[in-house]
Motif scaffolding. Sequence first.
Motif, PDB file in Angstrom:
ATOM      1  N   ASN A  96       0.828  -1.212   0.000  1.00  0.00           N
ATOM      2  CA  ASN A  96       0.000   0.000   0.000  1.00  0.00           C
ATOM      3  C   ASN A  96       0.860   1.259   0.000  1.00  0.00           C
ATOM      4  N   GLN A  97       1.941   1.273   0.791  1.00  0.00           N
ATOM      5  CA  GLN A  97       2.806   2.451   0.821  1.00  0.00           C
ATOM      6  C   GLN A  97       3.457   2.685  -0.539  1.00  0.00           C
ATOM      7  N   LEU A  98       3.888   1.575  -1.194  1.00  0.00           N
ATOM      8  CA  LEU A  98       4.532   1.710  -2.497  1.00  0.00           C
ATOM      9  C   LEU A  98       3.549   2.233  -3.534  1.00  0.00           C
ATOM     10  N   GLN A  99       2.311   1.719  -3.517  1.00  0.00           N
ATOM     11  CA  GLN A  99       1.340   2.198  -4.505  1.00  0.00           C
ATOM     12  C   GLN A  99       0.949   3.646  -4.238  1.00  0.00           C
ATOM     13  N   GLU A 100       0.996   4.089  -2.983  1.00  0.00           N
ATOM     14  CA  GLU A 100       0.678   5.483  -2.680  1.00  0.00           C
ATOM     15  C   GLU A 100       1.754   6.417  -3.249  1.00  0.00           C
ATOM     16  N   ARG A 101       3.037   5.975  -3.166  1.00  0.00           N
ATOM     17  CA  ARG A 101       4.092   6.816  -3.723  1.00  0.00           C
ATOM     18  C   ARG A 101       3.964   6.910  -5.240  1.00  0.00           C
ATOM     19  N   LEU A 102       3.628   5.775  -5.885  1.00  0.00           N
ATOM     20  CA  LEU A 102       3.452   5.807  -7.338  1.00  0.00           C
ATOM     21  C   LEU A 102       2.190   6.579  -7.712  1.00  0.00           C
ATOM     22  N   ASP A 103       1.156   6.504  -6.871  1.00  0.00           N
ATOM     23  CA  ASP A 103      -0.071   7.267  -7.121  1.00  0.00           C
ATOM     24  C   ASP A 103       0.236   8.772  -7.061  1.00  0.00           C
ATOM     25  N   ALA A 104       1.090   9.150  -6.090  1.00  0.00           N
ATOM     26  CA  ALA A 104       1.470  10.564  -5.984  1.00  0.00           C
ATOM     27  C   ALA A 104       2.219  11.003  -7.235  1.00  0.00           C
ATOM     28  N   PHE A 105       3.070  10.139  -7.764  1.00  0.00           N
ATOM     29  CA  PHE A 105       3.795  10.469  -8.993  1.00  0.00           C
ATOM     30  C   PHE A 105       2.825  10.614 -10.154  1.00  0.00           C
ATOM     31  N   ASN A 106       1.918   9.642 -10.305  1.00  0.00           N
ATOM     32  CA  ASN A 106       1.000   9.658 -11.446  1.00  0.00           C
ATOM     33  C   ASN A 106       0.044  10.851 -11.392  1.00  0.00           C
ATOM     34  N   ASN A 107      -0.146  11.460 -10.216  1.00  0.00           N
ATOM     35  CA  ASN A 107      -1.038  12.606 -10.091  1.00  0.00           C
ATOM     36  C   ASN A 107      -0.274  13.915  -9.932  1.00  0.00           C
ATOM     37  N   GLY A 108       1.039  13.913 -10.283  1.00  0.00           N
ATOM     38  CA  GLY A 108       1.814  15.151 -10.321  1.00  0.00           C
ATOM     39  C   GLY A 108       2.237  15.669  -8.979  1.00  0.00           C
ATOM     40  N   MET A 109       2.089  14.909  -7.894  1.00  0.00           N
ATOM     41  CA  MET A 109       2.489  15.388  -6.576  1.00  0.00           C
ATOM     42  C   MET A 109       3.976  15.181  -6.328  1.00  0.00           C
ATOM     43  N   VAL A 110       4.592  14.230  -7.055  1.00  0.00           N
ATOM     44  CA  VAL A 110       6.018  13.952  -6.957  1.00  0.00           C
ATOM     45  C   VAL A 110       6.557  13.900  -8.371  1.00  0.00           C
ATOM     46  N   GLY A 111       7.692  14.562  -8.633  1.00  0.00           N
ATOM     47  CA  GLY A 111       8.274  14.513  -9.963  1.00  0.00           C
ATOM     48  C   GLY A 111       7.579  15.465 -10.916  1.00  0.00           C
ATOM     49  N   PRO A 112       7.437  15.097 -12.180  1.00  0.00           N
ATOM     50  CA  PRO A 112       6.830  15.981 -13.170  1.00  0.00           C
ATOM     51  C   PRO A 112       5.403  16.351 -12.777  1.00  0.00           C
ATOM     52  N   PRO A 113       4.938  17.506 -13.245  1.00  0.00           N
ATOM     53  CA  PRO A 113       3.558  17.920 -12.915  1.00  0.00           C
ATOM     54  C   PRO A 113       2.545  17.070 -13.656  1.00  0.00           C
ATOM     55  N   LYS A 114       1.316  17.197 -13.212  1.00  0.00           N
ATOM     56  CA  LYS A 114       0.237  16.503 -13.901  1.00  0.00           C
ATOM     57  C   LYS A 114      -0.045  17.229 -15.213  1.00  0.00           C
ATOM     58  N   CYS A 115      -0.427  16.429 -16.222  1.00  0.00           N
ATOM     59  CA  CYS A 115      -0.692  17.016 -17.531  1.00  0.00           C
ATOM     60  C   CYS A 115      -1.889  17.954 -17.471  1.00  0.00           C
ATOM     61  N   GLU A 116      -2.008  18.813 -18.483  1.00  0.00           N
ATOM     62  CA  GLU A 116      -3.114  19.757 -18.547  1.00  0.00           C
ATOM     63  C   GLU A 116      -4.443  19.018 -18.535  1.00  0.00           C
TER      64      GLU A 116
END
Length: 641
Positions: free
Chosen positions: A604-624
Motif C-alpha cells: 500500500n505504501q509503495l502504490q501510494e508513492r506511485l499514485d502521488a507520482f501519477n497525479n503530479g504530486m512527486v516529480g513531473p507535474p500533472k498534464c493539462e
Amino acid sequence: MKRLFPFVPIVAFLAACGGEPTAQLEGAPSFNQQGPTEISAAKTSEGQLLKTFPWTIEKTAETEILQLFEGDAGATRFTVTLTRGDSVNLSSVTSEVCVDNSGDSPTEGLAIADQVQFHTGDENWQDLEGSSATIEPDEQIPAGGNQCYSYGIPVEPQANGVYRNVAQVTITNFAGSEGSPAGVDATAGFTLPDTLTGEANRSVNVEDSGGEAWLFEESGSQTYEAVFQCNDDDGDNDNVGKIVETGQTAEARVTVECFALDVSKTAETEFTRTFEWSAEKTSPTASLTMPRGLQWDVDYTVSLDTAGYTDGDVSVSGVITVANPAPMAAQVLGVADVASPDLTLTVDCQIEFPFTIDAGGSLECAYAGELPDVEERANTATATLQNFAYDADGAATESGTTDFSGSETIAFGDPTAEQDACASVTDDWYGELGTACMTGELPAEFSYTSTLGGYDACGLFEETNTASFETSDNGTAGSASWTVEVNVPCGPDCTLSQGYWKNHSEFGPAPYDTTWAVMPDGASTPFFDTGATWLYFFREPPKGGNSYIKLARQYMAAWLNGMRGANLAEVADDIQQAMDWLDQYDGDPDVFDLDDKDLKHDFNQLQERLDAFNNGMVGPPKCEESEEDPDDPDLSVRMSF
C-alpha cells in the motif's frame, strides 16, 4: 497344424495304415479378420485293430564341446540308435471330418475337438477316458471353401461296448457368436473289430536335422560326421533325429565355443602448438526503449576461443598387446599397425614369426611413427592368426587365416609443448573479467551486467563498450565490442492518472493513446505470470482494498507515463521495487489475497508513492486538464487509497 493326441504312437500307426493323420490346405493363404461366417460339418469313423511295433530312438554326439578360434572348423560324429520292441495289438478309430464354409468370410480360430463315447446296454453315452483328439489347423478355410481332416484316436475296448465319436467344430467368427468359439457338431458311430485289420510300423523312416535319412527295418544304428564353423555355429547346436511314422525324437547337443584374440593398444602423442585467440562479445539486448530517468540492467557475455594454431614435430608411439584368452594355444603369423588413412607405422615385437601364444598368454609389441598433422585419426593394430580345420579325431589341417584388430584413437588434447596457451580479458566498463586457457573449457565465457539509463533528455543514444584480451606469452592483443541502441521517448514531461490509461487503450472507451503501442500486445499484454492482461488489472475493481491490484494499477500507469515522455527519475527505485514484488507474487495461489499484514502495508505504501507520482504530486507535474479524462470513474477510488 497342431495335433494334440493323448497317445501319439497310435495316431502314427493309424496314419501309416489309413493315410495322413491330418490334412492341410496346400498353398492356402493366411486371412485377416473380415467378418462372421457359417460352417457345417460331416464325419465318418472306422474302428481298427492293428498289430503295432513300438520303437525307441536315441542320439549321441562323440564330442559334445568344440573349442575353436574364429575362422576354425571342427567335426564330431553323431550316432542315431533305434530299438524295435515286440508287437502289440491295439484298438483305435480313424475319423475324417469334412468342414464346409458357406459364409462370405474365411474362418477364424478353426478347431476340431473329437471325443470317443460309449455305452453298455443303456442309452446313456459317456466319455471314454484317454480317447480324444484336438485339431488346430495351420490354415483357415476360405469363404465358400471346404476341407477334410483325417486323424486317429486310441480306444480301450469296453465289455459289451457300443461306440461313437463326436467332433465339435468351432470358429471364433461364427455368425451370432463373434469373439468366442462356437460352431457345429458331427457324430459317427463305429465298431471295434475282433480280428486284425492291419499292421503298423514294422519298419520306420528316420529323418535327421543334419540332413541324413535312413530306413530301419530292425533295431540298429547309423553314424555320420558333422562339421561346425566358428562363428557361424557358435553356441548350442541341437541335432535331432525323428521317426517319421511316430513323431518320436532324440536329440544330441554340440556346444561350439568360439574364441578370439584380444588385440589392444595404447597411443601416446607428442607435438608443439602455438595458439591464436579471438574474442566475441554478445548480449541479448541490441536495442532498448526506456523512459527518462529510469535505469535498466543489460547482460553481456564475452567469449574467448582459439582462432588457429601451428603444430609441429607430431609423432605417435605405444604398445600393442595380443592376448589369448582361449584354453588352447594360438599360432600368430604377424602383427602390423596402421594409422588412418593408410600410414604404416613401425612395429617391433622382438620375436620371430610364426609365434605361438600359450593358452591365457599374451604378446607385447612396441610401435612408433611420424604423423603429418594433429588431425584425430584411427590407429589400428592387427594380429594374423593361422586357422585350422579339425576332423572328428582332432587332426588339424591349415585352413586360411583370420585377422584380429584393436583400435585406439590418436587424439591431441594436450600438447607436449605450447605457446600462448592462455589469454586474459578485461572490459572497459566492468574491468578485469578473467583468464582463459587451453586446459579449460573452450570457448570460455565471461558474463556480467552493466546498468544503462538515467537519461535526463529524450532521444536516441548509442552505448558501446569493448572487451580486450592479451595472450600470456607473446602479448598478442585483440578486442570485441557491443553497441546497444537506446531510445528514450520524447513527449510531455507530465503525468496522467491510472484511470486515464485504463480508458485510452485500443479497447476505449476514450480515444486511443498511441503510447499503448510500446507494449508487445498493447492492452492485451500479459501481466507477469498472472494469466491476466494489463487491461484486466486496470479494469478489475480492487475489492476489499486488494493491495496487489492497487499496486499493479499505479505501476502500469507510471510505466506508461514514462513511455509517453515523463521523467521517472523521482520514482525509479519505486518502479523497480514494484516490478520485483509484482513478479514475485504473481504465482501466489490467489494473487488477489495478500494475507501478510506487513507485506500488505508495504504494498500500500509503495502504490501510494506511485499514485502521488501519477497525479503530479512527486516529480513531473500533472498534464493539462485537456489531456486528462474528465469523466474518470475511478477518481474517487484513487483518492481513497
